[in-house]
Design a protein around this motif. Structure first.
Motif, mmCIF file in Angstrom:
data_model
loop_
_atom_site.group_PDB
_atom_site.id
_atom_site.type_symbol
_atom_site.label_atom_id
_atom_site.label_comp_id
_atom_site.label_asym_id
_atom_site.label_seq_id
_atom_site.Cartn_x
_atom_site.Cartn_y
_atom_site.Cartn_z
ATOM 1 N N ALA A 1 0.867 -1.219 -0.020
ATOM 2 C CA ALA A 1 0.069 -0.120 -0.081
ATOM 3 C C ALA A 1 0.894 1.379 0.053
ATOM 4 C CB ALA A 1 -0.848 -0.054 1.081
ATOM 5 N N ALA A 2 1.905 1.240 0.903
ATOM 6 C CA ALA A 2 2.808 2.389 0.774
ATOM 7 C C ALA A 2 3.581 2.506 -0.507
ATOM 8 C CB ALA A 2 3.898 2.034 1.897
ATOM 9 N N ARG A 3 3.883 1.654 -1.173
ATOM 10 C CA ARG A 3 4.298 1.843 -2.498
ATOM 11 C C ARG A 3 3.439 2.378 -3.492
ATOM 12 N NH1 ARG A 3 9.843 -0.065 -3.132
ATOM 13 N NH2 ARG A 3 10.415 -1.187 -1.508
ATOM 14 N N LEU A 4 2.136 1.722 -3.582
ATOM 15 C CA LEU A 4 1.191 2.168 -4.286
ATOM 16 C C LEU A 4 0.960 3.727 -4.095
ATOM 17 C CD1 LEU A 4 -1.206 1.983 -6.472
ATOM 18 C CD2 LEU A 4 -2.593 0.947 -4.616
ATOM 19 N N MET A 5 0.894 4.111 -2.933
ATOM 20 C CA MET A 5 0.543 5.478 -2.476
ATOM 21 C C MET A 5 1.652 6.377 -3.121
ATOM 22 S SD MET A 5 -0.581 5.833 1.457
ATOM 23 C CE MET A 5 -0.874 7.460 1.667
ATOM 24 N N ALA A 6 2.879 5.973 -2.786
ATOM 25 C CA ALA A 6 3.925 6.877 -3.444
ATOM 26 C C ALA A 6 4.160 7.003 -4.768
ATOM 27 C CB ALA A 6 5.334 6.250 -2.626
ATOM 28 N N ILE B 1 1.813 12.014 -5.165
ATOM 29 C CA ILE B 1 2.997 12.595 -5.635
ATOM 30 C C ILE B 1 3.010 14.135 -5.828
ATOM 31 C CG2 ILE B 1 4.216 12.816 -7.909
ATOM 32 C CD1 ILE B 1 3.238 9.885 -8.580
ATOM 33 N N SER B 2 1.914 14.758 -6.115
ATOM 34 C CA SER B 2 1.847 16.074 -6.076
ATOM 35 C C SER B 2 1.876 16.857 -4.902
ATOM 36 C CB SER B 2 0.358 16.667 -6.711
ATOM 37 O OG SER B 2 0.589 16.421 -7.950
ATOM 38 N N LEU B 3 1.568 16.014 -3.647
ATOM 39 C CA LEU B 3 1.836 16.446 -2.244
ATOM 40 C C LEU B 3 3.002 16.284 -1.702
ATOM 41 C CD1 LEU B 3 -1.824 14.738 -0.766
ATOM 42 C CD2 LEU B 3 -1.241 17.323 -1.472
ATOM 43 N N GLY B 4 3.855 15.736 -2.589
ATOM 44 C CA GLY B 4 5.230 15.574 -2.108
ATOM 45 C C GLY B 4 5.748 14.412 -1.142
#
Length: 150
Positions: free
Chosen positions: A15-20, A26-29
């Motif tokens: 899940a963390a990798r999917l989010m990142a 991405i736009s939120l940095g």
């Protein structure tokens, strides 16, 4: 057939990798470490949608995250599974999961994420507020609400 279940420790890293690797993070940095930290919060629940054993998407939720009501912290669907009803399945599952103990369900969606805003609206969510600059300058976070029961 899509099934939703409580995520495992291995699902947390996925899940963390999917989010990142996805918008709006991405736009939120938000890099991988920030996404890992979010997915590993002990007070949050990770629900994963699967079809034939393959993880397709997830919802990360806090049972009492906003004014004592459940709060959806993140929703993500793999690029290959978008547009196939996975997000709708996840929302329906979380709604049913929290309905017995809560009257309201909340989430924030970024002002620049119009696709997500339309998705939530189609599924019965209503914008109830806006917080300018909450996560990044130049963008707002729109507070959305769904009533679970009277």
């Amino acid at each position: 057939m899509i099934e939703v279940e409580l995520g495992s420790d291995a699902d947390t890293e996925w899940a963390a990798r999917l989010m990142a690797g996805s918008e709006p993070w991405i736009s939120l940095g938000r890099g991988l470490e920030a996404c890992r930290a979010a997915c590993r919060r002990p007070d949050h629940q990770l629900f994963v949608a699967r079809a034939e054993g393959e993880a397709l998407g997830f919802v990360l939720a806090h049972p009492k995250g906003l004014a004592g009501s459940p709060y959806i912290a993140a929703v993500a669907v793999t690029a290959a599974a978008r547009g196939q009803g996975v997000g709708a399945h996840l929302l329906a599952h979380v709604t049913a999961h929290f309905r017995p103990q809560a009257r309201h369900l909340f989430l924030f969606v970024s002002s620049f994420n119009s696709r997500a805003q339309r998705f939530y609206e189609r599924h019965g969510w209503q914008a109830v507020g806006e917080v300018p600059g909450l996560l990044v300058d130049g963008a707002s976070e729109i507070l959305m609400h769904q009533r679970l029961r009277p």
